[in-house]
Design an enzyme around this catalytic site. Sequence first.
Site, PDB file in Angstrom:
ATOM      1  N   ARG A  52      11.308  -4.980   4.852  1.00  0.00           N
ATOM      2  CA  ARG A  52      11.116  -3.570   5.217  1.00  0.00           C
ATOM      3  C   ARG A  52      11.935  -3.222   6.467  1.00  0.00           C
ATOM      4  NH1 ARG A  52       5.103  -1.680   5.567  1.00  0.00           N
ATOM      5  NH2 ARG A  52       4.951  -2.166   7.759  1.00  0.00           N
ATOM      6  N   ARG A  62      -1.750  -8.000  13.667  1.00  0.00           N
ATOM      7  CA  ARG A  62      -2.200  -7.113  12.586  1.00  0.00           C
ATOM      8  C   ARG A  62      -2.828  -7.926  11.457  1.00  0.00           C
ATOM      9  NH1 ARG A  62       3.223  -4.294  11.543  1.00  0.00           N
ATOM     10  NH2 ARG A  62       2.199  -3.198   9.846  1.00  0.00           N
ATOM     11  N   ARG A  84     -11.042   0.333   8.119  1.00  0.00           N
ATOM     12  CA  ARG A  84     -10.509  -0.978   8.468  1.00  0.00           C
ATOM     13  C   ARG A  84     -11.587  -1.874   9.075  1.00  0.00           C
ATOM     14  NH1 ARG A  84      -4.876   0.673   9.109  1.00  0.00           N
ATOM     15  NH2 ARG A  84      -3.497  -1.079   9.516  1.00  0.00           N
ATOM     16  N   LYS A 116       0.830  -1.214   0.000  1.00  0.00           N
ATOM     17  CA  LYS A 116       0.000   0.000   0.000  1.00  0.00           C
ATOM     18  C   LYS A 116       0.864   1.264   0.000  1.00  0.00           C
ATOM     19  CE  LYS A 116      -2.601  -0.723   3.694  1.00  0.00           C
ATOM     20  NZ  LYS A 116      -2.006  -1.964   4.258  1.00  0.00           N
ATOM     21  N   ARG A 175       9.293   0.652  13.061  1.00  0.00           N
ATOM     22  CA  ARG A 175       8.000   0.845  13.719  1.00  0.00           C
ATOM     23  C   ARG A 175       7.841  -0.093  14.908  1.00  0.00           C
ATOM     24  NH1 ARG A 175       3.404   0.931   9.122  1.00  0.00           N
ATOM     25  NH2 ARG A 175       2.391  -0.217  10.784  1.00  0.00           N
TER      26      ARG A 175
HETATM   27  P1  AMP Z   1      -0.874   1.189   9.429  1.00  0.00           P
HETATM   28  O1  AMP Z   1       0.205   2.214   9.368  1.00  0.00           O
HETATM   29  O2  AMP Z   1      -2.001   1.483   8.488  1.00  0.00           O
HETATM   30  O3  AMP Z   1      -0.351  -0.219   9.287  1.00  0.00           O
HETATM   31  O4  AMP Z   1      -1.517   1.282  10.894  1.00  0.00           O
HETATM   32  C1  AMP Z   1      -0.736   1.028  12.040  1.00  0.00           C
HETATM   33  C2  AMP Z   1      -1.648   0.798  13.242  1.00  0.00           C
HETATM   34  O5  AMP Z   1      -2.423   1.969  13.491  1.00  0.00           O
HETATM   35  C3  AMP Z   1      -2.664  -0.318  13.102  1.00  0.00           C
HETATM   36  O6  AMP Z   1      -2.138  -1.600  13.396  1.00  0.00           O
HETATM   37  C4  AMP Z   1      -3.717   0.123  14.124  1.00  0.00           C
HETATM   38  O7  AMP Z   1      -3.291  -0.126  15.441  1.00  0.00           O
HETATM   39  C5  AMP Z   1      -3.742   1.627  13.929  1.00  0.00           C
HETATM   40  N1  AMP Z   1      -4.692   2.037  12.872  1.00  0.00           N
HETATM   41  C6  AMP Z   1      -4.392   2.664  11.706  1.00  0.00           C
HETATM   42  N2  AMP Z   1      -5.505   2.892  10.983  1.00  0.00           N
HETATM   43  C7  AMP Z   1      -6.532   2.397  11.719  1.00  0.00           C
HETATM   44  C8  AMP Z   1      -7.929   2.297  11.510  1.00  0.00           C
HETATM   45  N3  AMP Z   1      -8.505   2.762  10.388  1.00  0.00           N
HETATM   46  N4  AMP Z   1      -8.674   1.712  12.481  1.00  0.00           N
HETATM   47  C9  AMP Z   1      -8.121   1.251  13.622  1.00  0.00           C
HETATM   48  N5  AMP Z   1      -6.809   1.280  13.875  1.00  0.00           N
HETATM   49  C10 AMP Z   1      -6.007   1.854  12.936  1.00  0.00           C
END
Ligand code: AMP
Length: 195
Positions: A127, A150, A88, A13, A139
């Site tokens: 990564r 996740r 999500r 993504k 991260r």
């Molecule tokens: P990402 O960078 O999109 O992989 O998001 C990292 C983390 O942020 C996720 O594992 C969740 O803990 C939180 N997060 C990001 N976007 C959302 C969302 N739309 N709903 C709930 N948690 C989110």
Amino acid sequence: MRLVLLGPPGAGKGTQGDRLIERHGITRLSTGDMLRAAVKAGTPVGLKAKDIMARGDLVPDEVVIAIIDDRLKEPDVQNGFILDGFPRTVAQAEALDKLLAAKGIRLNAVVELKVNEGALLKRIETRIAEMTARGEQVRADDNPEALKKRLDAYRVQTAPLSAYYGKKGTLLEIDGMLPIDDVSGVIEAKLKALS
Ligand code: AMP
């Protein structure tokens, strides 16, 4: 152009989102980036989200919906945007529909990157290695335990969005296992076919 980018962690993504914003001159709205910034800044949202994110669980719907609601009011998104990591859950998708309807706009497409799960762990490992080599901080949730959570969260809470958007006719399913340039090519071809 208003898009949602859907796909599990490690699906590409980030890379495909970068190409889409450049090609179409649109703004990326990543709830993950916004939450990480909030954690770093120590805001009330950040304090609430920090441990949840580090574990690999989802932050409550109302928290991310409020963030997106605020962000959609800003001038830089009026030319179009790509939502990366939001929605999500089905509840988030329904809330997004309402937010957009209130503005009299709708999504042009939902781009779903489909990848086989076996490849994801390898991609995340790559990564982590690349970020470490560049001297960047890895991260907090890029570790095997959080990654498993996740992926579980994706499978249980996010994957149903495929059917949700499929029914609406806005879903573009893309083979995310192809080489990066081919994935971009397929996305562009499918977007073109829409217009
Ligand atoms: P990402 O960078 O999109 O992989 O998001 C990292 C983390 O942020 C996720 O594992 C969740 O803990 C939180 N997060 C990001 N976007 C959302 C969302 N739309 N709903 C709930 N948690 C989110």
